[in-house]
Motif scaffolding. Structure first.
Motif, short mmCIF file in Angstrom:
data_model
loop_
_atom_site.label_atom_id
_atom_site.label_comp_id
_atom_site.label_asym_id
_atom_site.label_seq_id
_atom_site.Cartn_x
_atom_site.Cartn_y
_atom_site.Cartn_z
N ALA A 10 0.92 -1.09 0.00
CA ALA A 10 0.05 -0.06 0.06
C ALA A 10 0.89 1.30 0.11
O ALA A 10 0.53 2.19 -0.64
CB ALA A 10 -1.01 0.03 1.24
N ALA A 11 1.68 1.17 0.72
CA ALA A 11 2.86 2.31 0.81
C ALA A 11 3.36 2.48 -0.59
O ALA A 11 3.59 3.79 -1.20
CB ALA A 11 3.92 1.85 1.87
N ILE A 12 3.96 1.72 -1.25
CA ILE A 12 4.56 1.84 -2.54
C ILE A 12 3.56 2.32 -3.60
O ILE A 12 3.80 3.10 -4.33
CB ILE A 12 5.28 0.62 -3.03
CG1 ILE A 12 6.44 0.12 -2.05
CG2 ILE A 12 5.81 0.58 -4.45
CD1 ILE A 12 7.12 -1.25 -2.23
N ALA A 13 2.40 1.76 -3.44
CA ALA A 13 1.33 2.28 -4.36
C ALA A 13 1.16 3.82 -4.14
O ALA A 13 0.59 4.46 -5.21
CB ALA A 13 0.00 1.54 -4.10
N ALA A 14 1.10 4.29 -2.79
CA ALA A 14 1.21 5.49 -2.61
C ALA A 14 2.31 6.51 -2.94
O ALA A 14 2.13 7.59 -2.87
CB ALA A 14 0.53 5.90 -1.10
N GLY A 15 3.58 5.82 -3.34
CA GLY A 15 4.51 6.64 -3.49
C GLY A 15 5.68 6.61 -2.86
O GLY A 15 6.73 7.50 -2.67
N SER A 16 5.82 5.76 -1.72
CA SER A 16 7.13 5.38 -0.62
C SER A 16 8.11 5.38 -1.63
O SER A 16 8.36 4.53 -2.68
CB SER A 16 6.73 4.23 0.16
OG SER A 16 7.74 3.94 0.85
N THR A 17 9.40 5.84 -0.99
CA THR A 17 10.46 5.75 -1.74
C THR A 17 11.78 5.04 -0.72
O THR A 17 12.65 4.60 -1.07
CB THR A 17 11.21 7.04 -2.16
OG1 THR A 17 11.70 7.76 -0.99
CG2 THR A 17 10.44 8.04 -2.98
N LEU A 18 11.07 4.68 0.50
CA LEU A 18 11.74 4.03 1.52
C LEU A 18 10.96 3.31 2.37
O LEU A 18 9.96 3.60 3.01
CB LEU A 18 12.71 4.83 2.37
CG LEU A 18 13.67 4.63 3.34
CD1 LEU A 18 14.71 5.48 3.62
CD2 LEU A 18 12.97 3.96 4.71
N VAL A 19 11.05 1.90 2.06
CA VAL A 19 10.05 0.87 3.20
C VAL A 19 11.17 0.48 4.46
O VAL A 19 12.49 0.16 4.35
CB VAL A 19 9.67 -0.30 2.31
CG1 VAL A 19 8.59 0.15 1.60
CG2 VAL A 19 10.46 -1.04 1.93
N ARG A 20 10.54 0.43 5.85
CA ARG A 20 11.25 -0.01 6.97
C ARG A 20 10.60 -1.30 7.25
O ARG A 20 9.48 -1.51 7.98
CB ARG A 20 11.00 1.01 8.14
CG ARG A 20 11.16 2.42 7.55
CD ARG A 20 10.90 3.29 8.74
NE ARG A 20 9.57 3.15 9.19
CZ ARG A 20 8.47 3.87 8.59
NH1 ARG A 20 8.55 4.57 7.84
NH2 ARG A 20 7.22 3.51 9.10
#
Ligand SMILES: *Cc1c(COP(=O)(O)O)cnc(C)c1O
Length: 228
Positions: free
Chosen positions: A206-216
């Motif tokens: 969901a975060a990547i779909a919204a545009g995240s550039t860094l996942v923790r």
């Protein structure tokens, strides 16, 4: 192959699949392994599998690991709550601090960052829920905080970080991520931001779909935590 090696491969696959679904290049998304409560041995296994960025929440625990792994080339992110009497150690040992939510803390980090070290990379933590127990600056305060932090000489403002409330459903989580993305985009050009830190083991798609550039990502790499 260790469990960590297999888990990292699966996480990289999830990131690649999620980026593909959004028409994004997975090279835009950086993976930070959250190693809180886990031993240096597991961190070394992750490094052997090509992972070099790690995040920690608890300062004393983190310093031990950072010293243990000195010279390894690991990059360290602080993602815990910041008490003002801890800023000196944070400024000294970390490369990134993702949980800055007030100017006083940023000023201390800048004042205490060694002059011969690279500027400390900073993300402002955004509070997206009404729960006053949650850390972060409210969205309305972020533009002024970003402007002030970007003036501090020993810091480099990189972007925003958020953590949606645990109890929310998928639709609410997606909305939180979209709100954080909108705020990020409204500031990115003016402050040359390049980092939108959102997404964990359970919600990185969901975060990547919204545009995240860094996942923790912690649990999905290292397994469940006994504490913390
Ligand atoms: C612990 C933690 C994570 C990792 O969460 P997982 O669910 O274990 O992937 C990410 N971000 C922050 C701020 C954390 O405290």
């Amino acid at each position: 192959m260790t469990g960590v090696t297999v888990a990292l491969r699966m996480i990289r696959d999830r990131i690649a699949t999620a980026s593909g679904h959004s028409g994004r290049d997975c090279a835009e998304i950086r993976l930070v392994a959250v190693s809180k409560t886990h031993s240096p041995v597991l961190i070394e296994q992750a490094m052997a599998a090509g992972q070099c960025e790690f995040a920690e929440n608890y300062l004393q625990e983190a310093i031990g690991k950072i010293q243990n792994l000195a010279g390894s080339g690991a990059i360290w992110h602080f993602i815990g709550r910041i008490q003002s009497n801890k800023t000196r150690d944070i400024a000294r040992h970390f490369d990134w601090v993702q949980t800055v939510d007030r100017l006083r803390i940023a000023q201390r980090l800048s004042d205490q960052r060694a002059v011969d070290a690279a500027p400390l990379n900073i993300c402002l933590q955004v509070r997206l829920s009404d729960d006053p127990a949650r850390p972060g600056a409210v969205p309305a305060d972020i533009p002024a905080l970003a402007a002030a932090v970007s003036q501090l000489s020993r810091l480099r403002l990189r972007g925003l970080m958020c953590m949606p409330p645990v109890e929310t459903d998928a639709a609410a989580t997606a909305r939180h991520f979209a709100d954080c993305r909108d705020l990020y985009q409204s500031l990115a050009v003016r402050h040359s931001l390049d980092t939108l830190s959102m997404g964990t083991s359970g919600d990185l798609e969901a975060a990547i779909a919204a545009g995240s550039t860094l996942v923790r990502v912690g649990t999905a790499i290292f397994g469940s935590r006994t504490s913390g």
